[in-house]
Design a protein around this motif. Structure first.
Motif, PDB file in Angstrom:
ATOM      1  N   LEU A 127      16.255  47.940  19.765  1.00 16.84           N
ATOM      2  CA  LEU A 127      17.587  48.532  19.768  1.00 16.84           C
ATOM      3  C   LEU A 127      17.577  49.913  20.408  1.00 16.84           C
ATOM      4  O   LEU A 127      18.514  50.296  21.108  1.00 16.84           O
ATOM      5  CB  LEU A 127      18.122  48.640  18.339  1.00 16.84           C
ATOM      6  N   GLU A 128      16.518  50.678  20.167  1.00 19.29           N
ATOM      7  CA  GLU A 128      16.430  52.006  20.760  1.00 19.29           C
ATOM      8  C   GLU A 128      16.430  51.922  22.279  1.00 19.29           C
ATOM      9  O   GLU A 128      17.112  52.696  22.966  1.00 19.29           O
ATOM     10  CB  GLU A 128      15.156  52.715  20.273  1.00 19.29           C
ATOM     11  N   GLU A 129      15.679  50.963  22.812  1.00 22.88           N
ATOM     12  CA  GLU A 129      15.631  50.786  24.254  1.00 22.88           C
ATOM     13  C   GLU A 129      16.986  50.316  24.788  1.00 22.88           C
ATOM     14  O   GLU A 129      17.433  50.741  25.852  1.00 22.88           O
ATOM     15  CB  GLU A 129      14.548  49.770  24.607  1.00 22.88           C
ATOM     16  N   MET A 130      17.652  49.430  24.030  1.00 21.79           N
ATOM     17  CA  MET A 130      18.967  48.949  24.438  1.00 21.79           C
ATOM     18  C   MET A 130      19.970  50.100  24.496  1.00 21.79           C
ATOM     19  O   MET A 130      20.713  50.261  25.472  1.00 21.79           O
ATOM     20  CB  MET A 130      19.457  47.880  23.464  1.00 21.79           C
ATOM     21  N   ARG A 131      20.000  50.928  23.458  1.00 20.51           N
ATOM     22  CA  ARG A 131      20.941  52.051  23.435  1.00 20.51           C
ATOM     23  C   ARG A 131      20.650  53.034  24.567  1.00 20.51           C
ATOM     24  O   ARG A 131      21.576  53.606  25.162  1.00 20.51           O
ATOM     25  CB  ARG A 131      20.876  52.753  22.080  1.00 20.51           C
ATOM     26  N   ALA A 132      19.376  53.237  24.878  1.00 19.09           N
ATOM     27  CA  ALA A 132      19.027  54.148  25.968  1.00 19.09           C
ATOM     28  C   ALA A 132      19.594  53.638  27.296  1.00 19.09           C
ATOM     29  O   ALA A 132      20.108  54.419  28.108  1.00 19.09           O
ATOM     30  CB  ALA A 132      17.509  54.293  26.060  1.00 19.09           C
ATOM     31  N   GLN A 133      19.517  52.325  27.524  1.00 19.97           N
ATOM     32  CA  GLN A 133      20.057  51.773  28.760  1.00 19.97           C
ATOM     33  C   GLN A 133      21.577  51.873  28.790  1.00 19.97           C
ATOM     34  O   GLN A 133      22.177  52.174  29.833  1.00 19.97           O
ATOM     35  CB  GLN A 133      19.644  50.307  28.907  1.00 19.97           C
ATOM     36  N   LEU A 134      22.229  51.655  27.638  1.00 16.67           N
ATOM     37  CA  LEU A 134      23.684  51.766  27.598  1.00 16.67           C
ATOM     38  C   LEU A 134      24.131  53.219  27.787  1.00 16.67           C
ATOM     39  O   LEU A 134      25.196  53.470  28.371  1.00 16.67           O
ATOM     40  CB  LEU A 134      24.214  51.203  26.279  1.00 16.67           C
TER      41      LEU A 134
END
Length: 226
Positions: A127-134
């Motif tokens: 999730l941390e990686e997903m939020r960083a991309q968003l």
């Protein structure tokens, strides 16, 4: 009418449903045509990625292969999907969004929704990686949402992990769909899917009790372009 709602009107939509792209039935064109008959807005989500898919068990090999074939179909058709979404978007009449489903045993399943065309599948491992991309998309002017769904399954079995939840990109969570109702552990529509029964520690009321502030929505999560 309450003063706070004066001048407002409801709009009806379904932002979590599927067709044959990924795995399901019916074309993306049929899905939007059916949505137009009764809705104001829609997103036909497509299955896209599962970073922690349990691929080490021979017993689960058919399930893993089924999902991976679906992810490959989504990747192959992503550009065409984008074009169909844009072709069906009519401001003020019928609004469409582009989105995909990201599975996770650890964090729970989430859907990513883009406000407009330009986003791509994010194959994040966390999730941390997903939020960083968003966040990176946001700097490019592309807004998005990251919404948990069928949250009530047990943590570790694709239910929500409230300890990793934040309201950033997640103003609402899905508590009603064909899976059942995850508002509480005694909600009127029980979880009946093979993924397991509802767990209190994944329910919406449990999340509120932990201090999280988030609204709710319901969708179908059907897989037949309706």
């Amino acid at each position: 009418m309450l003063t706070a709602y004066r001048g407002l009107r409801p709009f009806w939509g379904d932002i979590h449903n599927h067709c044959s792209v990924g795995y399901g039935h019916g074309s993306i064109e049929d899905a939007f045509q059916n949505a137009r008959l009764q809705l104001d807005f829609a997103c036909i989500t497509v299955h896209a990625h599962w970073p922690d898919i349990p691929d080490s068990s021979p017993r689960l090999a058919p399930v893993v292969n089924y999902h991976q074939r679906g992810f490959a179909r989504t990747a192959e058709q992503w550009q065409r999907l984008t074009e169909v979404v844009e072709a069906n978007n009519e401001s003020g009449d019928f609004v469409t969004f582009h989105g995909f489903e990201w599975h996770s045993l650890r964090y729970g399943d989430h859907n990513v929704y883009f406000r407009e065309a330009g986003g791509d599948i994010v194959r994040a491992a966390s999730l941390e990686e997903m939020r960083a991309q968003l966040r990176d998309y946001r700097t490019q002017g592309l807004e998005s949402m990251l919404l948990p769904h069928h949250i009530g399954y047990r943590q570790g079995y694709r239910g929500i992990n409230w300890s990793t939840f934040t309201s950033e990109f997640s103003p609402v969570v899905e508590i009603m769909s064909m899976h059942g109702t995850s508002e509480s552990d005694d909600a009127p529509q029980p979880y009946l899917h093979t993924m397991g029964p509802l767990d209190w520690h994944s329910s919406y009321q449990y999340g509120l009790a932990q201090g999280h502030v988030t609204g709710v929505f319901g969708s179908t999560d059907h897989h037949s372009a309706h």
